[in-house]
Design a protein around this motif. Structure first.
Motif, short mmCIF file in Angstrom:
data_model
loop_
_atom_site.label_atom_id
_atom_site.label_comp_id
_atom_site.label_asym_id
_atom_site.label_seq_id
_atom_site.Cartn_x
_atom_site.Cartn_y
_atom_site.Cartn_z
N ASN A 40 -6.83 -4.04 6.74
CA ASN A 40 -6.92 -4.32 8.17
C ASN A 40 -8.11 -5.23 8.48
O ASN A 40 -8.23 -5.73 9.60
N GLN A 96 0.73 3.82 5.96
CA GLN A 96 -0.49 4.36 5.37
C GLN A 96 -1.59 4.56 6.40
O GLN A 96 -2.36 5.53 6.33
N MET A 97 -1.69 3.67 7.38
CA MET A 97 -2.69 3.85 8.43
C MET A 97 -2.38 5.09 9.27
O MET A 97 -3.29 5.85 9.64
N ASP A 151 -7.39 1.67 0.95
CA ASP A 151 -6.78 0.35 0.86
C ASP A 151 -6.19 -0.14 2.18
O ASP A 151 -6.30 -1.33 2.51
N GLU A 152 -5.52 0.74 2.92
CA GLU A 152 -4.93 0.30 4.19
C GLU A 152 -6.02 -0.13 5.16
O GLU A 152 -5.89 -1.13 5.88
N TRP A 153 -7.11 0.62 5.17
CA TRP A 153 -8.25 0.28 6.03
C TRP A 153 -8.85 -1.05 5.60
O TRP A 153 -9.20 -1.90 6.41
N SER A 171 1.72 -8.03 3.73
CA SER A 171 2.32 -6.80 3.22
C SER A 171 3.81 -7.01 3.03
O SER A 171 4.48 -7.60 3.87
N SER A 186 1.03 0.67 10.44
CA SER A 186 1.65 0.84 9.13
C SER A 186 1.74 2.32 8.75
O SER A 186 1.05 3.17 9.31
N ARG A 188 5.92 -5.02 5.80
CA ARG A 188 5.66 -5.25 7.22
C ARG A 188 6.34 -6.54 7.66
O ARG A 188 6.27 -7.57 6.98
N VAL A 227 0.86 -1.19 0.00
CA VAL A 227 0.00 0.00 0.00
C VAL A 227 0.90 1.24 0.00
O VAL A 227 1.82 1.34 0.81
#
Length: 641
Positions: free
Chosen positions: A482, A562-563, A477-479, A494, A560, A497, A446
């Protein structure tokens, strides 16, 4: 009707002025649409009265014969559209005919392209149907009285579409509204009864409310066979079928019928993409007619906006935006549900906790997902157009609807490292079908943009081994990831990660080489850790890079990148995340830094590598000025050698 009181003059809302300017200059490529919009609004007013009267029968005022009437006065060059529906109070007239509080006209105007045929299709998406009257009229008068109000509480609204309107109190003996259009010189063709009958038959035949026009009286005459034909008095004649389309047998309904009904129920000017008409019998009895539009409405991303499902009970209109029958991630679906199992006085509160409602919601949701699944298998290009319009909303599904999570996931589309551009997409079934040998996980990344995802250094080892990675760059996308943990037994991983473990895709020789590299570089890793200190969580030899000197990755249990960005954009306080710094011992620059004996210079190089890796991952730095200054100093030092 008595004379009006002194009329008060008011100015239109700024957005309405802009809209009227567009209307007056014939934005519509098909002018006759104005009649469909006005008749549809009149029909809605009658439906709303029928529902209100369930609790207060006095609102009918001893006249329960609901109808819409269209009449022409050729001498005055006017068309009048009348209804005996719910009507409006003075406050409602001011709110509904002077402003556009919820229609988003600013957004509408911002989307105009200058192409009339394209722009005309936008009107219906913004709920501004009444103002279409000014396409054919240079002056519009509305006379209205709310059902149940005293006859002295009528209201008259007038405007020439020039930026102002007047409002006055009048006496009106009948409830409902009369809309009088004073036709422009270039619209006189509509002051013809047969023309209007043709338009109504084309666009409004399916309305359940009778649409009537005046039939002139006839004199006694002689028929073709000499028989006597009696004189007939003048009367109001119903010119539409008057049967709700969804109650008819499906075999008797043409595709054109379905399309025209959609345009009325959705206030859209384009044909729908798909539809499904279902009559359910058994434990619960109801009929559903569900449509998927071709284009996204302007307020698609407003989760609190009016939904597209109308509720009827035994063919009686109950409410416009029955959100209880469709999950929020399918809020683009239009249509209706007509139930035989709900009480006529049903309220939103009752619907929110009703097993019949839950059953219909579940079945309707599955029906829509099935429609989309069939489309995806039948026509990939057409499904791609749907995805361009509604894909990001569909991504809300796995979090909102866990019971259908797998079905929603099968409909998701992504770009990937195996595709040539952001326009080419892959579904999860296709991804799994072309997994590398011994691959057990679905890999993804992401990032802020397609380019940032595609060029992230963490993808280097995957490209080398031919392992496909999904590239995600939508804000949602990050949401999504999850809540989307696995699909068809394959877990998602990911690439930025945690520690990289390619499992059986790495042979024993490769694993042994990695272990030896870690041992040989252990001393340099310690120097990096000492130089970077609290800036990083820890330092380790990378197994994901082949061409880049370093990268940063998030620990498996940390937030992350993006989050964190999403939370920051929402104004929430985000705990600082310390990244894991991975270095590539095979890269020439890392080898050169490892040979540096001056610890201060080594520290400066380590810091530059970290900032460089941070820039590649986050797209920005907290202190770019210092980074640029230090980079310039290091480059200058190299050139002076």
């Amino acid at each position: 009707m008595s004379d009006t009181t002194q009329a008060e003059k008011h100015g239109f809302q700024t957005e309405v002025k802009q809209l009227l300017h567009l209307m007056i200059h014939s934005l519509y490529s098909n002018k006759e649409i104005f009649l469909r919009e006005l008749v549809s609004n009149a029909s809605d007013a009658a439906d709303k009265l029928r529902f209100k009267a369930l609790e207060d029968n006095e609102l009918f005022e001893n006249d329960a014969d609901l109808h819409v009437r269209v009449s022409v006065n050729k001498d005055a060059n006017t068309i009048t559209v009348s209804d005996n529906g719910i009507g409006m109070t003075r406050d409602e007239v001011m709110a509904n005919l002077g402003t556009i509080a919820k229609s988003g006209t600013k957004e509408f105007i911002s989307q105009l392209s200058g192409d009339q045929s394209k722009d005309s299709k936008l009107i219906g998406q913004f709920g501004v149907g009444f103002y279409s009257a000014f396409i054919v009229a240079d002056s519009v008068t509305v006379r209205t009285r709310a059902a149940g109000a005293d006859t002295t509480h009528g209201v008259e609204w007038k405007s020439d579409g020039d930026g102002e309107f007047t409002v006055a109190d009048i006496e009106k003996t009948t409830r409902g509204s009369d809309i009088i259009l004073h036709l422009k010189d270039d619209a006189k063709e509509y002051a013809d009864e047969w023309k209007l009958r043709q338009i109504i038959n084309t666009y409004s035949d399916h309305l359940s409310i009778p649409v009537q026009m005046w039939k002139e009286p006839t004199e006694e005459s002689e028929g073709p066979d000499g028989e006597k034909v009696e004189a007939q008095p003048g009367q109001w004649e119903t010119i539409n079928s008057g049967q709700a389309l969804w109650t008819r047998d499906k075999d008797s309904i043409s595709d054109e019928d379905y399309k025209e009904f959609y345009k009325t129920v959705a206030h859209d000017f384009e044909d729908p993409l798909l539809w499904s008409h279902n009559k359910v019998e058994g434990k619960h009895e109801y009929t559903s007619l569900l449509y998927i539009p071709k284009r996204a409405p302007w307020d698609l991303w407003n989760r609190d906006s009016q939904k597209g499902i109308k509720l009827y009970v035994q063919r009686v209109f109950i409410m416009d935006d029955a959100e209880q029958f469709m999950p929020t991630y399918l809020r683009f679906v239009k249509g209706l549900i007509d139930s035989n199992d709900l009480p006529l006085n049903v309220s939103r509160e009752i619907l929110q906790d009703n097993r019949v409602t839950r059953s219909m919601r579940s079945a309707s949701t599955k029906k829509v997902l099935s429609m989309l699944s069939k489309l995806a298998k039948r026509d990939a290009d057409q499904y791609g157009e749907f995805w361009d319009n509604f894909g990001q909303v569909l991504k809300e599904g796995p979090a909102e609807d866990q019971g259908n999570g797998e079905k929603v996931a099968s409909l998701l589309r992504f770009t990937s490292t195996h595709e040539d551009s952001a326009k080419q997409r892959v579904g999860l079934d296709d991804y799994i079908g072309r997994m590398a040998e011994n691959q057990e996980k679905i890999y993804y990344i992401v990032a802020d943009s397609y380019e940032a995802a595609k060029n992230n250094p963490a993808l280097e080892i995957f490209r080398k081994k031919g392992i496909e990675v999904l590239l995600m760059s939508d804000r949602i996308d990050e949401w999504l990831m999850n809540h989307l943990h696995e699909y068809e037994g394959k877990s998602f991983q990911s690439v930025t990660r945690g520690d990289l473990d390619l499992g059986d895709m790495d042979n024993e020789e490769a694993k042994k080489a990695q272990e030896e590299s870690e041992k040989a570089f252990a001393g340099t890793v310690e120097r990096f850790e000492k130089a970077l200190g609290e800036q990083v969580k820890n330092v380790r030899v990378t197994h994901r890079l082949t061409d880049s000197p370093a990268c940063i990755v998030t620990d498996e249990n940390d937030m992350s990148t993006q989050m964190a960005k999403l939370m920051e954009a929402a104004g929430q306080k985000v705990p600082e995340t310390k990244y894991i710094f991975e270095v590539n011992p095979e890269h020439a620059l890392v080898k050169r830094i490892a040979e540096e004996s001056d610890e201060q210079r080594f520290s400066d190089w380590a810091d530059l590598l970290l900032q460089q890796a941070t820039l590649a991952e986050r797209g920005s730095l907290k202190d770019p000025g210092t980074y640029v200054r230090k980079l310039n100093e290091m480059m200058l030092a190299l050139t002076n050698k």
